[in-house]
Design an enzyme around this catalytic site. Structure first.
Site, short mmCIF file in Angstrom:
data_model
loop_
_atom_site.label_atom_id
_atom_site.label_comp_id
_atom_site.label_asym_id
_atom_site.label_seq_id
_atom_site.Cartn_x
_atom_site.Cartn_y
_atom_site.Cartn_z
N ARG A 72 16.41 -2.31 -13.59
CA ARG A 72 16.35 -3.33 -12.53
C ARG A 72 16.71 -4.71 -13.06
O ARG A 72 17.37 -5.50 -12.38
CB ARG A 72 14.96 -3.34 -11.90
CG ARG A 72 14.71 -2.09 -11.03
CD ARG A 72 13.30 -2.04 -10.51
NE ARG A 72 12.95 -3.21 -9.73
CZ ARG A 72 11.70 -3.61 -9.49
NH1 ARG A 72 10.67 -2.92 -9.96
NH2 ARG A 72 11.47 -4.69 -8.78
N ASP A 106 13.07 -11.12 -9.12
CA ASP A 106 14.46 -11.00 -9.59
C ASP A 106 15.03 -12.25 -10.22
O ASP A 106 16.14 -12.23 -10.76
CB ASP A 106 15.36 -10.52 -8.43
CG ASP A 106 15.27 -11.43 -7.19
OD1 ASP A 106 15.08 -12.64 -7.33
OD2 ASP A 106 15.39 -10.89 -6.06
N HIS A 121 4.38 -12.68 -7.84
CA HIS A 121 4.41 -11.32 -8.38
C HIS A 121 5.07 -11.28 -9.76
O HIS A 121 5.41 -10.21 -10.26
CB HIS A 121 5.12 -10.36 -7.41
CG HIS A 121 4.29 -10.05 -6.20
ND1 HIS A 121 4.79 -9.47 -5.06
CD2 HIS A 121 2.96 -10.24 -5.96
CE1 HIS A 121 3.83 -9.31 -4.17
NE2 HIS A 121 2.71 -9.79 -4.69
N CYS A 129 2.68 -10.45 -23.37
CA CYS A 129 1.91 -9.85 -24.45
C CYS A 129 0.62 -9.26 -23.88
O CYS A 129 -0.12 -9.97 -23.19
CB CYS A 129 1.61 -10.93 -25.50
SG CYS A 129 0.53 -10.34 -26.83
N ASN A 209 14.00 -12.39 9.83
CA ASN A 209 14.04 -10.99 9.42
C ASN A 209 14.81 -10.23 10.50
O ASN A 209 14.60 -10.48 11.69
CB ASN A 209 12.60 -10.44 9.33
CG ASN A 209 12.49 -9.16 8.54
OD1 ASN A 209 13.24 -8.21 8.76
ND2 ASN A 209 11.56 -9.12 7.60
C1 BJW Z 1 15.92 -8.73 5.40
C2 BJW Z 1 17.23 -8.51 5.07
C3 BJW Z 1 18.06 -9.61 5.15
C4 BJW Z 1 16.23 -6.65 4.82
N1 BJW Z 1 17.57 -10.80 5.51
N2 BJW Z 1 15.46 -9.91 5.76
C5 BJW Z 1 -7.08 -2.75 -5.65
C6 BJW Z 1 -6.62 -1.47 -5.96
C7 BJW Z 1 -5.55 -0.90 -5.26
C8 BJW Z 1 -4.93 -1.60 -4.23
C9 BJW Z 1 -5.40 -2.86 -3.93
C10 BJW Z 1 -6.44 -3.42 -4.62
N3 BJW Z 1 -6.66 -4.67 -4.11
C11 BJW Z 1 -5.80 -4.89 -3.13
C12 BJW Z 1 -5.03 -3.80 -2.98
C13 BJW Z 1 -3.98 -3.61 -1.94
C14 BJW Z 1 -2.56 -3.81 -2.42
C15 BJW Z 1 -1.71 -3.82 -1.17
O1 BJW Z 1 -1.50 -4.86 -0.55
N4 BJW Z 1 -1.23 -2.65 -0.79
C16 BJW Z 1 -0.46 -2.50 0.44
C17 BJW Z 1 1.01 -2.40 0.07
C18 BJW Z 1 -0.96 -1.26 1.14
N5 BJW Z 1 -2.42 -5.09 -3.10
C19 BJW Z 1 -2.46 -5.20 -4.39
O2 BJW Z 1 -2.62 -4.27 -5.13
C20 BJW Z 1 -2.25 -6.62 -4.89
N6 BJW Z 1 -3.43 -7.06 -5.55
C21 BJW Z 1 -4.46 -7.61 -4.87
O3 BJW Z 1 -4.42 -7.86 -3.68
O4 BJW Z 1 -5.54 -7.85 -5.65
C22 BJW Z 1 -6.72 -8.37 -5.03
C23 BJW Z 1 -6.86 -9.82 -5.38
C24 BJW Z 1 -6.56 -10.77 -4.44
C25 BJW Z 1 -6.70 -12.09 -4.76
C26 BJW Z 1 -7.10 -12.49 -6.01
C27 BJW Z 1 -7.40 -11.55 -6.96
C28 BJW Z 1 -7.29 -10.20 -6.64
C29 BJW Z 1 -1.08 -6.64 -5.85
C30 BJW Z 1 0.18 -6.31 -5.12
C31 BJW Z 1 1.36 -6.39 -6.06
C32 BJW Z 1 2.64 -6.00 -5.33
N7 BJW Z 1 3.55 -5.55 -6.26
C33 BJW Z 1 4.90 -5.18 -5.80
C34 BJW Z 1 5.66 -4.66 -7.01
C35 BJW Z 1 5.96 -5.83 -7.97
C36 BJW Z 1 6.56 -5.40 -9.23
C37 BJW Z 1 7.94 -4.84 -9.06
O5 BJW Z 1 8.82 -5.41 -8.41
O6 BJW Z 1 8.15 -3.80 -9.63
O7 BJW Z 1 5.57 -6.30 -5.22
S1 BJW Z 1 4.89 -4.01 -4.45
C38 BJW Z 1 6.30 -4.65 -3.64
O8 BJW Z 1 5.87 -5.13 -2.34
C39 BJW Z 1 6.71 -5.88 -4.44
C40 BJW Z 1 7.02 -6.87 -3.35
O9 BJW Z 1 6.95 -8.19 -3.86
C41 BJW Z 1 5.98 -6.56 -2.32
C42 BJW Z 1 6.33 -7.03 -0.94
O10 BJW Z 1 7.45 -6.36 -0.45
P1 BJW Z 1 8.56 -7.19 0.33
O11 BJW Z 1 9.13 -8.23 -0.56
O12 BJW Z 1 8.04 -7.64 1.63
O13 BJW Z 1 9.72 -6.08 0.50
P2 BJW Z 1 9.84 -4.90 1.57
O14 BJW Z 1 10.84 -3.96 1.07
O15 BJW Z 1 8.52 -4.37 1.95
O16 BJW Z 1 10.43 -5.64 2.88
C43 BJW Z 1 11.74 -6.17 2.90
C44 BJW Z 1 11.94 -6.89 4.24
O17 BJW Z 1 13.20 -7.51 4.22
C45 BJW Z 1 11.94 -5.92 5.47
O18 BJW Z 1 11.08 -6.47 6.46
C46 BJW Z 1 13.38 -5.97 5.95
O19 BJW Z 1 13.50 -5.86 7.37
C47 BJW Z 1 13.82 -7.32 5.48
N8 BJW Z 1 15.25 -7.48 5.25
N9 BJW Z 1 17.37 -7.16 4.73
C48 BJW Z 1 16.24 -10.88 5.83
N10 BJW Z 1 19.39 -9.48 4.86
#
Ligand code: BJW
Length: 240
Positions: A72, A106, A121, A129, A209
């Site tokens: 990636r 990215d 993120h 580290c 979006n």
């Molecule tokens: C267009 C377009 C165009 C297309 N123009 N638009 C404990 C244990 C287990 C789980 C949890 C936990 N605590 C909380 C959770 C829940 C979990 C969660 O939210 N899960 C849900 C998904 C169900 N959350 C977490 O685990 C988070 N931690 C947390 O909340 O801790 C609690 C805490 C809170 C506060 C303080 C302290 C603690 C961490 C979440 C980390 C997310 N990580 C990822 C991977 C990152 C690494 C990597 O890249 O490998 O982040 S998941 C993935 O989703 C990535 C993204 O940033 C994130 C959001 O996705 P995004 O960017 O919205 O993409 P898509 O694909 O979903 O949507 C794309 C959109 O674009 C679509 O709508 C299209 O229509 C649109 N689009 N073309 C404009 N041209």
């Protein structure tokens, strides 16, 4: 206006904004050729998140996880920021109270010139580290995997927030303290709770979006279409 019609009342409302938050997700980079996570062609359609983007996955097989991130990273390095990244950087230059919170790892916002920005993120161009928590820029050409820390005799990990991990408290505090009166939520499905809540709590929310999302019902205006086509003309009118 380059063929895009915006409601004049929306532009007038945006011009009255005093503190502007832009929240971005993977859709903002889709037009640069970076796959999104969910939906057609999304990364989570091809890979299981729990195999690759969790602390447990990394503990089980660091080589596999690093290999995925290196692939990636190569894609991101070869990509170029698009018109949406550029329009957001222009908004930052033109608006006195501005904050970009990006979920993207990215590095394309950095490369487009965004500065008042929180990468909540992390960034896959960096390693971290596992002993000291210090981050470092990853070398090119690709590294020996799994990567070791340059700061301690310890493994390094990608500098990203995985599922089930906590957010960096300092970054989250900064994001919460900003207290925007207007938010643009661009290219995010709002599936991840913490960033979605930053947008949902804003008094005036504009979603950019092509599709409806979990945020749409909170939005005061929905601009349906690709961010690359909409944000440039929107920024031109806003800053005129
Ligand atoms: C267009 C377009 C165009 C297309 N123009 N638009 C404990 C244990 C287990 C789980 C949890 C936990 N605590 C909380 C959770 C829940 C979990 C969660 O939210 N899960 C849900 C998904 C169900 N959350 C977490 O685990 C988070 N931690 C947390 O909340 O801790 C609690 C805490 C809170 C506060 C303080 C302290 C603690 C961490 C979440 C980390 C997310 N990580 C990822 C991977 C990152 C690494 C990597 O890249 O490998 O982040 S998941 C993935 O989703 C990535 C993204 O940033 C994130 C959001 O996705 P995004 O960017 O919205 O993409 P898509 O694909 O979903 O949507 C794309 C959109 O674009 C679509 O709508 C299209 O229509 C649109 N689009 N073309 C404009 N041209």
């Amino acid at each position: 206006m380059r063929g895009v019609d915006f409601d004049p009342a929306l532009i007038e409302r945006l011009r009255r904004a005093s503190r502007v938050l832009v929240l971005t997700g993977a859709g903002v980079s889709a037009e640069s050729g970076i796959p999104t996570f969910r939906g057609d062609g999304g990364l989570w359609r091809e890979f299981r998140a729990e195999d690759l983007a969790t602390p447990e996955a990394f503990a089980r097989d660091p080589h596999l996880v690093w290999t995925w991130y290196e692939e990636r990273r190569a894609l991101c390095r070869a990509a170029q920021p698009g018109p949406a990244h550029e329009a957001i950087a222009r908004l930052e230059q033109g608006l006195p109270e501005f904050l970009l919170v990006t979920q993207n790892v990215d590095g394309l916002h950095r490369r487009a010139g965004s500065k008042r920005m929180l990468e909540i993120h992390g960034c896959l161009l960096e390693g971290r580290c596992t002993q000291t928590g210090r981050t470092f820029l990853l070398d090119d050409p690709p590294l020996d995997l799994p990567v070791r820390s340059p700061h301690a005799d310890a493994p390094a990990r990608p500098h990203v927030v995985w599922f089930g991990e906590a957010y960096d408290a300092r970054l989250l505090e900064q994001a919460l303290a900003f207290e925007a009166d207007v938010c643009l939520a661009v290219g995010t499905s709002a599936a991840v709770g913490v960033p979605a809540s930053l947008a949902a709590r804003t008094p005036f929310l504009v979603e950019v979006n092509p599709d409806e999302t979990l945020l749409s019902r909170h939005a005061d205006a929905c601009l349906r279409g690709p961010a690359g086509a909409l944000l440039g003309p929107l920024a031109d009118l806003w800053l005129a």
